[in-house]
Design an enzyme around this catalytic site. Structure first.
Site, mmCIF file in Angstrom:
data_model
loop_
_atom_site.group_PDB
_atom_site.id
_atom_site.type_symbol
_atom_site.label_atom_id
_atom_site.label_comp_id
_atom_site.label_asym_id
_atom_site.label_seq_id
_atom_site.Cartn_x
_atom_site.Cartn_y
_atom_site.Cartn_z
ATOM 1 N N ASP A 131 0.872 -1.280 0.080
ATOM 2 C CA ASP A 131 -0.151 0.315 -0.165
ATOM 3 C C ASP A 131 1.059 1.160 0.151
ATOM 4 O OD1 ASP A 131 -2.495 2.054 1.009
ATOM 5 O OD2 ASP A 131 -3.280 -0.105 0.752
ATOM 6 N N HIS A 153 -3.558 6.093 2.592
ATOM 7 C CA HIS A 153 -4.914 5.176 2.535
ATOM 8 C C HIS A 153 -4.120 3.390 3.121
ATOM 9 C CE1 HIS A 153 -6.310 1.435 0.038
ATOM 10 N NE2 HIS A 153 -7.016 2.572 -0.570
ATOM 11 N N SER A 158 -11.567 -1.391 -1.104
ATOM 12 C CA SER A 158 -10.843 -1.224 0.006
ATOM 13 C C SER A 158 -11.067 -2.693 1.290
ATOM 14 C CB SER A 158 -9.697 -0.677 -0.429
ATOM 15 O OG SER A 158 -8.956 0.005 -1.204
#
Length: 553
Positions: free
Chosen positions: A153, A185, A378
């Site tokens: 990520d 994120h 996600s």
């Protein structure tokens, strides 16, 4: 930079001599082009711009040799799969792609970006914990302890919520530290997997608050990365599997596939990770509700692909609904049945990375300085990765196939009961961790690339589809969909659908089981309305290879 490679051949004169006459013809054309002459109207290579590509090979001519044949420059050699990252003259890409066994894929930019939700978010919630049974398992002492999850990520901030369980990592994005998440994120995803609630006084925690984490950072503060970097991240994970005890890999990202899974470089790399003994969990994508909208690598048949349901901020699953941003199968190139399962993905609470791009751009998503709210597949993938850690904490010797079998074989009924929308059903970590032995015999060996002119059966009983009862042991599957509607696969590559989008509760009407794809019985908005013609189809979220968070509010 050059990396070591196993099984990669640069080719020698004898090997090339054994190749077909087609290669000889191509090589002659390449040599002429490199010499500055014009062959069959092809401009001179020296006058051509270059492009960066990922080249894979399944033939006698290795990827390195193939690139050198066209005068390209190898940038990175991978040993996880037979592939290289390289620059080649753009004009010679068709020649390179015409070599037997060679596949050329642009080294696309994969962007960390959001797409607008189609409905207002509800109250921020961690209802996924009681819904999946993680709360129940924690009371019995299972918090995912002893299991390491790698998170590919934007990095993971070293927050108190990870309490010394952030055990390692690498920064492939050039920022210098895998523990600095400048975008935001990765920290949010990691919090859903393994946050322990330290920043919120125990109010908000992740699915497996005792699991360890490894940060594989592939994107920086602008939230962008490349296909080649993703493959490097997957390779690094396998190379350091033993060092950190990695058993699960979370991939909360994706891009629109244009190739069958047998040719897709990212899918090949994800399969190699799986075959190394690491369970790979991916997001379905936020490109729903259109059929064929599953993103890569979630389109790969081996990995565990998670879609997003709306838990309505309650622990009672009876009021759950599907989010229409959640991507829908079958997969666009092969017709595999995806997603595999669904779990919470709207307005879930996790950790903020203060000062990050996401934190600064979305003040309405801040609950307090430490906690944030977001929606997207996600985050469904992250919760599923945490559930995999819970299963492995109770059963540390399970293979990836056995982990997948438990997660899929113990789901509770999904909101719709449609395998192309909510897969086998809703995630139940408690049931998966406490179930008896079961196994799913998966292998992508021998699969052939599907040609677009072939007809794809919509019955989910293909050779690698998890609805194929012949792949299971220890479980009696319910019946697959009735009927057997057929759909001509050539239409997947265009916009000439004759039906309507699957949307909202219309998914539950049963038409999916008995109607052809071009029928008029599909309830919901038509393909030619704003959702098709507007930004959701033509915008960056569809065409630009998106990370799969849907909204930060």
């Amino acid at each position: 930079m050059w990396h070591s490679s196993s099984g990669e051949s640069t080719g020698n004169g004898k090997r090339r001599a054994r190749l077909s006459g087609r290669i000889s013809i191509v090589a002659a054309a390449v040599a002429a082009a490199l010499a500055g002459t014009c062959v069959a109207g092809v401009p001179a290579a020296s006058a051509s711009p270059t492009e960066t590509v990922v080249v894979t090979s399944t033939g006698l001519l290795g990827a390195v040799a193939a690139v050198l044949e066209v005068g390209g420059t190898v940038l990175t050699r991978y040993h996880l799969i037979s592939a290289v990252d390289a620059t080649i003259p753009t004009v010679l890409e068709p020649l390179l792609a015409s070599l037997p066994g060679v596949t050329v894929t642009p080294d696309v930019v994969v962007s960390v970006q959001s797409t607008t939700e189609s409905a207002s978010p509800h109250a921020p919630s961690d209802a996924f914990l009681p819904e999946t049974g993680a709360t129940q398992l924690a009371r019995s002492g299972d918090t995912g302890q002893g299991v390491t999850v790698a998170v590919l990520d934007t990095g993971i901030d070293n927050l108190p919520d990870f309490s010394g369980r952030l055990v390692g990592g690498v920064d492939l994005a050039g920022g210098g530290s895998p523990f600095q998440d400048s975008y935001g994120h990765g920290t949010f995803v990691a919090g859903l997997i393994a946050g322990n609630g330290a920043s919120s006084g125990g109010q908000y925690s992740g699915e497996a608050p005792g699991a360890r984490l490894v940060s594989v950072k592939v994107a920086g503060p602008d939230g962008t990365t490349r296909l080649s970097t993703l493959i490097s991240g997957l390779q690094w994970t396998v190379d350091h599997q033993s060092q950190y005890g990695i058993k699960v890999l979370n991939l909360s990202l994706g891009f629109k596939p244009t190739q069958p899974t047998t040719l897709n470089a990212l899918d090949q790399a994800a399969e190699a990770v799986w075959n190394s003994g690491i369970a790979v969990v991916t997001a379905a994508g936020n490109t729903g509700p259109f059929n064929g909208s599953i993103l890569s690598p979630g389109d790969d048949p081996l990995v565990i692909t998670a879609g997003a349901l709306d838990d309505m901020a309650t622990p009672d699953p009876s009021d759950d609904e599907m989010n229409d941003f959640s991507a829908v199968g079958p997969t666009s190139s092969d017709g595999w049945v995806k997603p595999d399962l669904v779990t919470s993905g709207r307005s879930v609470v996790s950790l903020a990375a203060p000062g990050s791009t996401v934190y600064a751009a979305n003040p309405s998503a801040r609950l307090d300085p430490a906690n944030f709210v977001g929606s997207g597949t996600s985050f469904s993938a992250a919760i599923t990765s945490g559930a995999a850690a819970l299963v492995l904490a109770d059963h540390p010797g399970l293979s990836p196939d056995q982990v997948k079998a438990r997660l899929l074989g113990t789901t509770s009924p999904g909101p719709l009961g449609n395998p192309f929308v909510d897969g086998h059903g809703a995630l139940s970590a408690a049931a998966a961790a406490t179930a008896g032995p079961m196994n799913l015999s998966q292998s992508a060996d021998g699969l052939l690339a599907l040609l677009g002119s072939l007809t794809v059966s919509l019955l989910p009983t293909g050779p690698v589809d998890t609805w194929n009862a012949g792949l299971w042991s220890g479980l009696t599957l319910g019946p697959p969909p009735d009927g057997g509607p057929q759909w001509n696969g050539s239409a997947w590559n265009g916009a000439d659908w004759d039906g309507s989008a699957w949307t909202g509760r219309a998914w539950n009407d049963g038409w999916w089981a008995g109607a052809a794809w071009n029928g008029q019985d599909w309830a919901g908005r038509a393909w030619n309305d704003g959702a098709w013609a507007g930004s959701a189809w033509a915008g960056a979220a569809w065409a630009g290879s998106a990370w799969v968070s849907s909204a930060w509010n």
